[in-house]
Design a protein around this motif. Structure first.
Motif, mmCIF file in Angstrom:
data_model
loop_
_atom_site.group_PDB
_atom_site.id
_atom_site.type_symbol
_atom_site.label_atom_id
_atom_site.label_comp_id
_atom_site.label_asym_id
_atom_site.label_seq_id
_atom_site.Cartn_x
_atom_site.Cartn_y
_atom_site.Cartn_z
ATOM 1 N N UNK A 107 38.874 -32.626 -12.821
ATOM 2 C CA UNK A 107 37.959 -32.068 -13.223
ATOM 3 C C UNK A 107 36.085 -32.363 -12.619
ATOM 4 N N UNK A 108 36.248 -34.253 -12.129
ATOM 5 C CA UNK A 108 35.062 -34.149 -11.838
ATOM 6 C C UNK A 108 35.484 -33.725 -10.333
ATOM 7 N N UNK A 109 36.884 -34.297 -9.970
ATOM 8 C CA UNK A 109 37.261 -33.660 -8.359
ATOM 9 C C UNK A 109 36.670 -32.704 -8.332
ATOM 10 N N UNK A 110 37.843 -31.273 -9.336
ATOM 11 C CA UNK A 110 37.994 -30.395 -8.758
ATOM 12 C C UNK A 110 36.063 -29.504 -8.573
ATOM 13 N N UNK A 111 35.242 -30.392 -9.430
ATOM 14 C CA UNK A 111 33.843 -30.252 -9.354
ATOM 15 C C UNK A 111 33.246 -30.131 -7.832
ATOM 16 N N UNK A 112 33.506 -31.285 -7.381
ATOM 17 C CA UNK A 112 33.745 -31.769 -5.647
ATOM 18 C C UNK A 112 34.057 -30.507 -4.918
ATOM 19 N N UNK A 113 35.253 -30.788 -4.804
ATOM 20 C CA UNK A 113 36.152 -30.486 -4.796
ATOM 21 C C UNK A 113 36.094 -28.803 -3.712
ATOM 22 N N UNK A 114 35.109 -27.272 -5.100
ATOM 23 C CA UNK A 114 35.270 -26.397 -5.427
ATOM 24 C C UNK A 114 33.807 -26.692 -4.005
ATOM 25 N N UNK A 115 33.044 -27.194 -3.693
ATOM 26 C CA UNK A 115 32.028 -27.151 -2.679
ATOM 27 C C UNK A 115 31.915 -26.569 -1.628
ATOM 28 N N UNK A 116 33.111 -27.030 -1.415
ATOM 29 C CA UNK A 116 34.188 -26.502 -0.384
ATOM 30 C C UNK A 116 35.162 -25.085 -0.109
ATOM 31 N N UNK A 117 34.253 -23.496 -0.447
ATOM 32 C CA UNK A 117 35.317 -22.396 -0.350
ATOM 33 C C UNK A 117 35.855 -22.543 0.507
ATOM 34 N N UNK A 118 36.310 -22.936 1.676
ATOM 35 C CA UNK A 118 37.794 -22.916 3.043
ATOM 36 C C UNK A 118 38.909 -22.947 2.085
ATOM 37 N N UNK A 119 38.615 -24.342 0.584
ATOM 38 C CA UNK A 119 39.787 -24.663 -0.413
ATOM 39 C C UNK A 119 40.407 -23.799 -0.486
ATOM 40 N N UNK A 120 39.557 -22.629 -0.911
ATOM 41 C CA UNK A 120 40.232 -21.483 -2.033
ATOM 42 C C UNK A 120 40.367 -20.239 -1.084
ATOM 43 N N UNK A 121 39.443 -19.616 0.286
ATOM 44 C CA UNK A 121 39.919 -19.143 1.080
ATOM 45 C C UNK A 121 41.376 -19.478 2.041
ATOM 46 N N UNK A 122 41.438 -19.990 2.270
ATOM 47 C CA UNK A 122 42.756 -20.497 3.275
ATOM 48 C C UNK A 122 43.809 -19.760 2.499
ATOM 49 N N UNK A 123 44.303 -19.965 1.256
ATOM 50 C CA UNK A 123 44.827 -20.247 0.482
ATOM 51 C C UNK A 123 46.132 -18.248 0.802
ATOM 52 N N UNK A 124 45.938 -17.641 0.980
ATOM 53 C CA UNK A 124 46.134 -17.036 1.428
ATOM 54 C C UNK A 124 47.140 -16.121 2.810
ATOM 55 N N UNK A 125 45.776 -17.293 3.703
ATOM 56 C CA UNK A 125 47.190 -17.290 4.134
ATOM 57 C C UNK A 125 48.075 -18.351 4.489
ATOM 58 N N UNK A 126 47.934 -19.055 4.031
ATOM 59 C CA UNK A 126 48.993 -19.820 4.019
ATOM 60 C C UNK A 126 50.051 -19.508 3.483
ATOM 61 N N UNK A 127 50.139 -19.206 2.740
ATOM 62 C CA UNK A 127 51.161 -18.594 1.840
ATOM 63 C C UNK A 127 51.179 -17.195 2.641
ATOM 64 N N UNK A 128 50.757 -16.136 3.028
ATOM 65 C CA UNK A 128 51.679 -15.428 3.166
ATOM 66 C C UNK A 128 52.633 -15.666 4.910
ATOM 67 N N UNK A 129 52.610 -16.600 4.962
ATOM 68 C CA UNK A 129 53.142 -17.118 6.499
ATOM 69 C C UNK A 129 54.420 -17.696 5.826
ATOM 70 N N UNK A 130 53.995 -18.104 4.382
ATOM 71 C CA UNK A 130 55.758 -18.742 4.321
ATOM 72 C C UNK A 130 55.729 -17.154 3.919
#
Ligand code: PMP
Ligand code: GLN
Length: 384
Positions: free
Chosen positions: A273-296
């Protein structure tokens, strides 16, 4: 002394989950595993480092039962920025042991004996057993056609004075379809003036393709007032084994959910939970996901374009359905088994999620895999 222990199963019809069955079969036969939905590549090293740091910093005892404050804040900020709805981090956000626990607690908190819950089929395999454990009755409605559309008139006609809840899932597992804005508005309209709770399973919210948008229940003001939205960090951050997710709901509903959450797991692993709290501060970490999976997805579909399988490209999730009726008229469960044993490739037969196990000759393939794995899988599929 004869053993006099006797008990009736609470879920007599339940067999071992298809995900466990197919993954075990894949392991036993050393097959490529495109069955159970998990990536075969690593989660971000930065996130793993954040978990190690949290452990080394001493976050190894129980966190607050509703979740680490900083994480609930980040979840609330993310939803506000994406869907425009503010959830109070203290009273309307709860961190759960995966979306599975969020769904379990949400159903258990509200469904009582003889309550009806509308479930759109094919449906994820935990919904109905959980409804039944609460004494409720699943009311199944089949999604329609190749594109698995909801017939909202049918949903409307299925509503009775006993309807307690309706469960939706967008993007949808296993079909890879999504609910449109129009779908959500129709649902909002149908539910207005009722006492029905909407349980919205949005674990694939960040996996959506071809510039489509995710229409969260939290985006629609009237709908969100009656909605519990469930999400999964495992799906979003490539670490399904960490089993961490969350749900959000208006305080009145969340108060009841937390009562069940407290007696089910009490709280969820602290360092993650501590780690996710820090990681979520950068929205790119989830906003880039669609592009990543669309390529796959595109890579996989391109590799199998000359095979005998037919398909509609997945619009969300990391699953692709393939129709095999030009290859064999075997049942999907039989074909899926043969594909593992004779060809070394595991998938999920879709009939197990359908009403009366209806077989539409479709297998589900998970494309959350390295390019190399997708290439090897496609080679097998093209030979069939
Ligand atoms: N809902 C759906 C539709 C799923 O596919 C899954 C599998 N991830 C879940 C819920 C459960 O999510 P979690 O792994 O976070 O428990
Ligand atoms: N959600 C994953 C899938 O649909 C698997 C979850 C599980 O193994 N229970 O494949």
């Amino acid at each position: 002394m004869p053993n006099r222990l006797k008990h009736d199963s609470k879920l007599p019809g339940n067999k071992t989950s298809i995900f466990s069955v197919m993954s075990k079969m894949a392991n036993d036969h050393n097959a490529i595993n495109l069955s159970q939905g998990f990536p075969n590549f690593e989660t971000d090293q930065k996130l793993k480092d954040l978990v190690s740091k949290a452990m080394n910093d001493g976050y190894n005892q129980y966190p607050p039962d509703s979740g680490v404050q900083e994480l609930r804040e980040q979840i609330s900020l993310k939803i506000k920025s994406l869907y425009g709805k503010h959830y109070d981090e203290n009273s309307e956000v709860t961190v759960t042991s995966g979306a599975t626990e969020a769904l379990y607690t949400a159903i258990t908190a509200f469904v009582k004996k003889d309550d009806e819950v509308i479930v759109l089929k094919p449906a994820y395999d935990t919904y109905e057993p959980t409804i039944m454990l609460s004494g409720g009755k699943p009311i199944q409605i089949q999604l329609k056609g190749e594109n698995y559309k909801v017939d909202w008139n049918e949903v409307k006609s299925a509503i009775t004075s006993r309807t307690k809840m309706i469960i939706i899932n967008t993007p949808h597992n296993p079909s890879g379809t999504i609910l449109t804005e129009e779908d959500m508005l129709q649902l909002q309209d149908i539910l207005s003036d009722t006492n029905i709770i909407l349980l919205s399973d949005e674990v694939y919210e960040h996996l959506i393709f071809d510039k489509e948008q995710h229409h969260s229940a939290s985006k629609f003001p009237e709908l969100s007032e009656r909605s519990i939205v469930c999400a999964s960090f495992g799906k979003t951050f490539h670490n399904t084994g960490w089993k961490t997710g969350y749900c959000v709901a208006p305080e009145k509903l969340m108060k009841e959910i937390r009562k069940i959450h407290e007696v089910t797991v009490f709280s969820v692993n602290h360092p993650m939970q501590r780690a996710y709290a820090e990681y979520l501060k950068n929205p790119d970490n989830y906003l880039e996901l669609s592009k990543f999976y669309q390529t796959k997805r595109d890579l996989f579909l391109n590799l199998i374009k000359d095979s005998k399988f037919t398909y509609t490209p997945s619009r969300g999730t990391y699953y692709q359905l393939l129709n095999f009726s030009e290859i064999t008229d075997e049942k999907d469960v039989i074909f899926a088994e043969r594909l593992v044993k004779e060809n070394g490739l595991a998938s999920i037969p879709v009939s197990v999620f359908n009403i009366n196990n209806k077989d539409n000759k479709q297998l589900r393939f998970c494309f959350a895999k390295t390019d190399d794995t997708l290439e090897k899988a496609a080679e097998i599929l093209c030979k069939l």
